[in-house]
Design a protein around this motif. Sequence first.
Motif, PDB file in Angstrom:
ATOM      1  N   LEU A 233       0.709  -1.291  -0.060  1.00 26.91           N
ATOM      2  CA  LEU A 233       0.102  -0.093  -0.053  1.00 26.91           C
ATOM      3  C   LEU A 233       0.834   1.218  -0.076  1.00 26.91           C
ATOM      4  O   LEU A 233       1.949   1.251   0.799  1.00 26.91           O
ATOM      5  CB  LEU A 233      -1.036  -0.072   1.171  1.00 26.91           C
ATOM      6  CG  LEU A 233      -2.069  -1.267   1.416  1.00 26.91           C
ATOM      7  CD1 LEU A 233      -2.601  -1.178   2.411  1.00 26.91           C
ATOM      8  CD2 LEU A 233      -2.812  -1.112   0.315  1.00 26.91           C
ATOM      9  N   ALA A 234       0.377   2.189  -0.548  1.00 29.17           N
ATOM     10  CA  ALA A 234       1.286   3.446  -0.680  1.00 29.17           C
ATOM     11  C   ALA A 234       0.293   4.753  -0.257  1.00 29.17           C
ATOM     12  O   ALA A 234      -0.785   4.601  -0.246  1.00 29.17           O
ATOM     13  CB  ALA A 234       1.480   3.757  -2.098  1.00 29.17           C
ATOM     14  N   CYS A 235       1.008   5.885   0.080  1.00 35.35           N
ATOM     15  CA  CYS A 235       0.522   6.944   0.516  1.00 35.35           C
ATOM     16  C   CYS A 235      -0.324   7.582  -0.693  1.00 35.35           C
ATOM     17  O   CYS A 235       0.131   7.669  -1.814  1.00 35.35           O
ATOM     18  CB  CYS A 235       1.576   8.105   1.077  1.00 35.35           C
ATOM     19  SG  CYS A 235       0.865   9.606   1.359  1.00 35.35           S
ATOM     20  N   PRO A 236      -1.656   7.995  -0.435  1.00 33.39           N
ATOM     21  CA  PRO A 236      -2.445   8.397  -1.817  1.00 33.39           C
ATOM     22  C   PRO A 236      -2.055   9.945  -2.060  1.00 33.39           C
ATOM     23  O   PRO A 236      -2.263  10.276  -2.931  1.00 33.39           O
ATOM     24  CB  PRO A 236      -3.892   8.547  -1.020  1.00 33.39           C
ATOM     25  CG  PRO A 236      -3.642   8.316   0.268  1.00 33.39           C
ATOM     26  CD  PRO A 236      -2.406   7.900   0.554  1.00 33.39           C
TER      27      PRO A 236
ATOM     28  N   THR B  99      -3.746  -3.480  12.886  1.00 28.65           N
ATOM     29  CA  THR B  99      -3.148  -3.066  11.843  1.00 28.65           C
ATOM     30  C   THR B  99      -3.764  -3.440  10.312  1.00 28.65           C
ATOM     31  O   THR B  99      -3.658  -2.505   9.325  1.00 28.65           O
ATOM     32  CB  THR B  99      -1.817  -3.267  11.813  1.00 28.65           C
ATOM     33  OG1 THR B  99      -1.492  -4.792  11.603  1.00 28.65           O
ATOM     34  CG2 THR B  99      -1.001  -2.817  13.024  1.00 28.65           C
ATOM     35  N   HIS B 100      -4.293  -4.436  10.335  1.00 27.17           N
ATOM     36  CA  HIS B 100      -5.201  -4.660   9.081  1.00 27.17           C
ATOM     37  C   HIS B 100      -6.533  -4.478   8.945  1.00 27.17           C
ATOM     38  O   HIS B 100      -7.116  -4.453   7.672  1.00 27.17           O
ATOM     39  CB  HIS B 100      -4.721  -6.293   8.705  1.00 27.17           C
ATOM     40  CG  HIS B 100      -5.544  -7.315   9.583  1.00 27.17           C
ATOM     41  ND1 HIS B 100      -4.747  -7.670  10.708  1.00 27.17           N
ATOM     42  CD2 HIS B 100      -6.804  -7.462  10.142  1.00 27.17           C
ATOM     43  CE1 HIS B 100      -5.484  -8.337  11.614  1.00 27.17           C
ATOM     44  NE2 HIS B 100      -6.988  -8.390  11.221  1.00 27.17           N
ATOM     45  N   ASP B 101      -7.137  -3.784   9.808  1.00 30.54           N
ATOM     46  CA  ASP B 101      -8.426  -3.176   9.846  1.00 30.54           C
ATOM     47  C   ASP B 101      -8.429  -2.019   8.867  1.00 30.54           C
ATOM     48  O   ASP B 101      -7.646  -1.051   9.060  1.00 30.54           O
ATOM     49  CB  ASP B 101      -8.970  -2.646  11.273  1.00 30.54           C
ATOM     50  CG  ASP B 101      -9.229  -4.094  12.177  1.00 30.54           C
ATOM     51  OD1 ASP B 101      -9.181  -5.137  11.665  1.00 30.54           O
ATOM     52  OD2 ASP B 101      -9.398  -3.895  13.461  1.00 30.54           O
TER      53      ASP B 101
ATOM     54  N   ALA C 238      -3.738   5.435   9.803  1.00 33.44           N
ATOM     55  CA  ALA C 238      -2.620   5.445   8.989  1.00 33.44           C
ATOM     56  C   ALA C 238      -1.945   6.910   8.489  1.00 33.44           C
ATOM     57  O   ALA C 238      -2.533   7.763   8.691  1.00 33.44           O
ATOM     58  CB  ALA C 238      -2.921   4.782   7.705  1.00 33.44           C
ATOM     59  N   ASN C 239      -0.662   6.738   8.716  1.00 33.16           N
ATOM     60  CA  ASN C 239       0.422   8.011   8.560  1.00 33.16           C
ATOM     61  C   ASN C 239       1.242   7.999   7.421  1.00 33.16           C
ATOM     62  O   ASN C 239       1.906   6.701   7.301  1.00 33.16           O
ATOM     63  CB  ASN C 239       1.066   8.303   9.870  1.00 33.16           C
ATOM     64  CG  ASN C 239       0.191   8.896  10.927  1.00 33.16           C
ATOM     65  OD1 ASN C 239      -0.317  10.063  10.993  1.00 33.16           O
ATOM     66  ND2 ASN C 239      -0.272   7.828  11.846  1.00 33.16           N
ATOM     67  N   CYS C 240       1.562   8.832   6.889  1.00 32.14           N
ATOM     68  CA  CYS C 240       2.880   8.968   5.979  1.00 32.14           C
ATOM     69  C   CYS C 240       3.740   9.703   6.876  1.00 32.14           C
ATOM     70  O   CYS C 240       3.621  10.987   6.955  1.00 32.14           O
ATOM     71  CB  CYS C 240       2.352   9.553   4.564  1.00 32.14           C
ATOM     72  SG  CYS C 240       3.858   9.819   3.444  1.00 32.14           S
ATOM     73  N   LEU C 241       5.104   9.119   6.925  1.00 33.30           N
ATOM     74  CA  LEU C 241       6.251   9.882   7.604  1.00 33.30           C
ATOM     75  C   LEU C 241       6.669  10.930   6.415  1.00 33.30           C
ATOM     76  O   LEU C 241       7.302  11.904   6.946  1.00 33.30           O
ATOM     77  CB  LEU C 241       6.954   9.091   8.238  1.00 33.30           C
ATOM     78  CG  LEU C 241       6.574   7.985   9.080  1.00 33.30           C
ATOM     79  CD1 LEU C 241       7.554   7.036   9.650  1.00 33.30           C
ATOM     80  CD2 LEU C 241       5.977   8.605  10.341  1.00 33.30           C
TER      81      LEU C 241
ATOM     82  N   GLY D 125      -4.749   9.456   8.051  1.00 33.73           N
ATOM     83  CA  GLY D 125      -6.077   9.113   7.294  1.00 33.73           C
ATOM     84  C   GLY D 125      -5.971   7.611   7.908  1.00 33.73           C
ATOM     85  O   GLY D 125      -5.755   7.324   8.799  1.00 33.73           O
ATOM     86  N   GLU D 126      -7.036   6.752   7.044  1.00 40.11           N
ATOM     87  CA  GLU D 126      -7.025   5.452   7.366  1.00 40.11           C
ATOM     88  C   GLU D 126      -6.615   4.469   6.288  1.00 40.11           C
ATOM     89  O   GLU D 126      -6.385   4.890   5.408  1.00 40.11           O
ATOM     90  CB  GLU D 126      -8.541   5.155   7.724  1.00 40.11           C
ATOM     91  CG  GLU D 126      -9.374   6.131   8.836  1.00 40.11           C
ATOM     92  CD  GLU D 126     -10.699   6.077   9.144  1.00 40.11           C
ATOM     93  OE1 GLU D 126     -11.451   5.267   8.118  1.00 40.11           O
ATOM     94  OE2 GLU D 126     -11.111   6.226  10.136  1.00 40.11           O
ATOM     95  N   ARG D 127      -6.414   3.373   6.990  1.00 38.58           N
ATOM     96  CA  ARG D 127      -5.874   2.187   6.174  1.00 38.58           C
ATOM     97  C   ARG D 127      -6.602   2.072   4.661  1.00 38.58           C
ATOM     98  O   ARG D 127      -5.834   2.089   3.675  1.00 38.58           O
ATOM     99  CB  ARG D 127      -5.704   1.060   6.867  1.00 38.58           C
ATOM    100  CG  ARG D 127      -4.899   0.023   6.098  1.00 38.58           C
ATOM    101  CD  ARG D 127      -4.986  -1.364   6.644  1.00 38.58           C
ATOM    102  NE  ARG D 127      -4.668  -2.337   5.685  1.00 38.58           N
ATOM    103  CZ  ARG D 127      -3.676  -2.796   5.649  1.00 38.58           C
ATOM    104  NH1 ARG D 127      -2.793  -2.691   6.656  1.00 38.58           N
ATOM    105  NH2 ARG D 127      -3.149  -3.899   4.666  1.00 38.58           N
ATOM    106  N   LYS D 128      -7.845   2.072   4.626  1.00 36.76           N
ATOM    107  CA  LYS D 128      -8.622   2.118   3.595  1.00 36.76           C
ATOM    108  C   LYS D 128      -8.394   3.327   2.680  1.00 36.76           C
ATOM    109  O   LYS D 128      -8.621   2.967   1.438  1.00 36.76           O
ATOM    110  CB  LYS D 128     -10.183   2.113   3.828  1.00 36.76           C
ATOM    111  CG  LYS D 128     -10.570   3.187   4.346  1.00 36.76           C
ATOM    112  CD  LYS D 128     -12.092   3.220   4.620  1.00 36.76           C
ATOM    113  CE  LYS D 128     -12.762   4.024   5.621  1.00 36.76           C
ATOM    114  NZ  LYS D 128     -12.365   5.385   5.520  1.00 36.76           N
ATOM    115  N   ASP D 129      -7.736   4.549   3.177  1.00 41.47           N
ATOM    116  CA  ASP D 129      -7.489   5.340   2.126  1.00 41.47           C
ATOM    117  C   ASP D 129      -6.189   5.037   1.341  1.00 41.47           C
ATOM    118  O   ASP D 129      -6.204   6.091   0.496  1.00 41.47           O
ATOM    119  CB  ASP D 129      -7.439   6.829   2.622  1.00 41.47           C
ATOM    120  CG  ASP D 129      -8.581   7.020   3.677  1.00 41.47           C
ATOM    121  OD1 ASP D 129      -9.995   6.897   3.131  1.00 41.47           O
ATOM    122  OD2 ASP D 129      -8.669   7.589   4.547  1.00 41.47           O
TER     123      ASP D 129
END
Length: 64
Positions: free
Chosen positions: A5-8, A38-40, A45-48, A54-58
């Motif tokens: 997964l990548a930062c949007p 963590t898999h919910d 979720a954060n981008c450093l 945001g959230e993992r689904k994003d």
Amino acid sequence: MSEILACPECGEIKQVTTTFSQMLLVNSGRHYCTSMKTHDADSPANCLKCSWKGERKDLKPAIK
Ligand SMILES: [Zn+2]
């Protein structure tokens, strides 16, 4: 391996984090349950790299 997964916002892959939260009994400090994993899809979720939050689904699947 699961999907990558990548930062949007910036497409970062390596410095993207997710979070899990644990409920502890306030008086004994004992573990009660893990309310968010963590898999919910709704785990925070954060981008450093670009400070996106945001959230993992994003997160979006990384293009391989
Ligand atoms: Zn980012």
